[in-house]
Design an enzyme around this catalytic site. Sequence first.
Site, short mmCIF file in Angstrom:
data_model
loop_
_atom_site.label_atom_id
_atom_site.label_comp_id
_atom_site.label_asym_id
_atom_site.label_seq_id
_atom_site.Cartn_x
_atom_site.Cartn_y
_atom_site.Cartn_z
N ASP A 64 43.42 38.67 44.09
CA ASP A 64 43.39 37.95 45.36
C ASP A 64 44.09 36.44 45.49
OD1 ASP A 64 42.72 40.10 46.54
OD2 ASP A 64 40.52 39.38 47.00
N1 URA Z 1 38.27 42.69 44.33
C1 URA Z 1 38.65 41.99 45.13
O1 URA Z 1 38.08 41.85 46.65
N2 URA Z 1 39.42 40.69 44.84
C2 URA Z 1 39.92 40.86 44.18
O2 URA Z 1 41.04 39.39 43.87
C3 URA Z 1 39.64 41.44 42.72
C4 URA Z 1 38.93 42.36 42.98
#
Ligand code: URA
Length: 253
Positions: free
Chosen positions: A106
């Site tokens: 993310d």
């Molecule tokens: N899980 C998440 O919630 N975000 C990420 O970036 C990676 C795994």
Amino acid sequence: MEKQRLDKIIASTGRWSRREAKELIRRGRVLVDGAAAHSAEEKADPEASEITVNGEPLCYRRYTWLMLNKPAGVLSATEDGRGRTVLDLLPPDLCRRGLFPVGRLDRDTEGLLLLTNEGGLAHDLLSPRRHVDKVYYTRVSGRLTEADREAFAAGLTLPDGLACLPAGLEILSAGEESEARVTLREGKFHQVKRMLACLGKPVLYLERVRMGPLELDRSLPRGAYRFLTEKELEKLRGFDNPTKNVKSSPKTS
Ligand code: URA
């Protein structure tokens, strides 16, 4: 294989940039089949010719593999109208190699992100059937408990019906805010955040610290990258996740 420019061949190793390769050639430090090269534009077949730099055999790399320590605020994409991507953290010479991120983090997640132009192996690492371990450090709001660990280990079902595979939750500290290491063998959208939110412990911070056999290199500052070493590449190519067939609860410690 097809012949390529010498500066490109030399830069494939990650030890020298194309500009440095040109300088090495100019100084007569590059030999092709025993004869000094004169120009970066000279072409050679890197798999058929013996190329040396400063007297050492060149270890040609057909594909590029980078480890990036992703900072918050950049997108794991190759292009995106909505903001800066991880490719904006690389020099133009590397951007031209057709690199893409191996999976997504993310925008606000930090840590280990691999970038490559080797589609086959990248696809293998991401394949849901391979169950490659991804390990995250997280800080959450609220007190993590043994019941939370057990819920992860049993395999959570999220409110939208998504049935998660058994996952590891190693509690590192517990208080008003808690810290943990989460181990997943799959990679659904926002998965760590959704799993912890479902237990009423929203994620405040998330960092990926391992993917398969590779640990985040702690000497890499946020936003910096480096080429994978030969050893790391061997590990990736020979990687067979030891836990891939385990159905019951994993322990992450
Ligand atoms: N899980 C998440 O919630 N975000 C990420 O970036 C990676 C795994």
